[in-house]
Scaffold this motif. Sequence first.
Motif, mmCIF file in Angstrom:
data_model
loop_
_atom_site.group_PDB
_atom_site.id
_atom_site.type_symbol
_atom_site.label_atom_id
_atom_site.label_comp_id
_atom_site.label_asym_id
_atom_site.label_seq_id
_atom_site.Cartn_x
_atom_site.Cartn_y
_atom_site.Cartn_z
ATOM 1 N N ARG A 194 -4.725 5.858 -5.459
ATOM 2 C CA ARG A 194 -4.857 6.841 -4.507
ATOM 3 C C ARG A 194 -4.387 6.756 -3.227
ATOM 4 N NH1 ARG A 194 -9.904 10.242 -6.562
ATOM 5 N NH2 ARG A 194 -9.485 10.329 -8.707
ATOM 6 N N LEU A 195 -3.558 5.712 -2.896
ATOM 7 C CA LEU A 195 -2.994 5.585 -1.305
ATOM 8 C C LEU A 195 -1.884 6.578 -1.349
ATOM 9 C CD1 LEU A 195 -2.803 1.522 -1.666
ATOM 10 C CD2 LEU A 195 -4.529 3.024 -0.555
ATOM 11 N N PRO A 196 -1.786 6.927 -0.039
ATOM 12 C CA PRO A 196 -0.817 7.774 0.513
ATOM 13 C C PRO A 196 0.531 6.986 0.689
ATOM 14 C CG PRO A 196 -2.212 7.447 2.276
ATOM 15 C CD PRO A 196 -2.935 6.910 1.421
ATOM 16 N N SER A 197 1.624 7.641 0.862
ATOM 17 C CA SER A 197 2.929 6.749 1.020
ATOM 18 C C SER A 197 2.847 6.334 2.588
ATOM 19 C CB SER A 197 4.163 7.739 0.619
ATOM 20 O OG SER A 197 3.973 8.294 -0.600
ATOM 21 N N THR A 198 3.610 5.289 2.773
ATOM 22 C CA THR A 198 4.002 4.770 4.202
ATOM 23 C C THR A 198 4.557 6.373 4.725
ATOM 24 O OG1 THR A 198 4.447 2.516 3.349
ATOM 25 C CG2 THR A 198 5.268 3.185 5.333
ATOM 26 N N PHE A 199 4.228 6.241 5.861
ATOM 27 C CA PHE A 199 4.709 7.599 6.705
ATOM 28 C C PHE A 199 4.556 7.341 8.187
ATOM 29 C CE2 PHE A 199 3.784 11.439 8.917
ATOM 30 C CZ PHE A 199 4.717 12.435 8.375
ATOM 31 N N THR A 200 5.690 7.908 8.773
ATOM 32 C CA THR A 200 5.766 7.781 10.190
ATOM 33 C C THR A 200 6.321 9.126 10.985
ATOM 34 O OG1 THR A 200 6.261 5.356 10.124
ATOM 35 C CG2 THR A 200 6.746 6.392 12.253
ATOM 36 N N SER A 201 5.716 9.524 11.778
ATOM 37 C CA SER A 201 6.419 10.821 12.645
ATOM 38 C C SER A 201 5.975 10.619 13.910
ATOM 39 C CB SER A 201 5.770 11.967 11.892
ATOM 40 O OG SER A 201 4.455 12.308 12.307
#
Length: 323
Positions: free
Chosen positions: A104-111
């Motif tokens: 249930r981990l979210p994806s690597t993400f950058t903003s």
Amino acid sequence: MSVVKSIDIVVPEDKVYLAGSSVDGQVVLSLNNTLINPVVKVELVGRGYLQWNEDVGADKDYSRDVVCNNKADYINKTKTFKIEGNWLDLGTHTFDFHFTLSTRLPSTFTSRIGYVSYFLQASCSSRELILAKKKKYLLVQGTSGIRKDRLQSKDPFVVEVDKVVVYHCCFQQGRVVLRISLVKNVFCPSENITFTTEIDNQTGKSIKRVVFTLYSNVLYTGFTARSEPRTLEDRNVLLRLEPRMEAMPFEVTRITNIMALPSLLPVSCVSLANKIMEIRYELVGTLYLPWSMSSVVARVPVLIGTIPTADPEESGSGAHPNP
């Protein structure tokens, strides 16, 4: 001269790990001298953080900036290596490690608003004194609860245009209708989004320009210093396509288009474990009329998902307002 010459983490370069899969690697430690009572360990850490400013009371004389933020801990595991005899001789020593990622981990993400990141951190210490550290970031692809049979379904997900432009000029009258049809319900990261476009041009003019844009719509959830909940919506262009085409007068033109998705994407409509953000995708087709300032727009929601692994693991992480 330091006792530790170097410490490194060896894992496959640029590999994207699917949530629920394993992370296997080695910690390589090089020593200049014998080290007594060493503690060698490696940690797997996953964190998320958001922050943005809001202008409160902009229509009044006492307007002020309010900082909104949120944070999350997704995973924190430690492997401490057993060292025989409680000492290490000079030279190079290799330690194997194995971690299992939660499903249930979210994806690597950058903003510009925040990030979700995962990293391995190896360290060597002696008598509570840290002698060396090394950090290496990982790419993690989150999964959704979409069933495998839905991913393989060929039933088209069709959404028709919600706007029809009627053209009147001199003694001519006609209409232009734009329709977009996806070839399947759900797309996976690194897949091609294949869709069919139908342009019904019932005018006396040719139409030569249509632009397709895939947007990511992110809803961030944060808190003020007083623990007041706040949300912020952010819309960004993910992909853009302008194919060559010509829709002839009084004809229906059909074209098939393909967009290649990035290999790493957050899944659709799924809160990121601690509800710090939700992400949706939308495909927008814009048909430009050369004789008018008007345009015809079709909007289609796009679902991004992956095939989840077996035996889902419950996650105990949660969102916390910043104190």
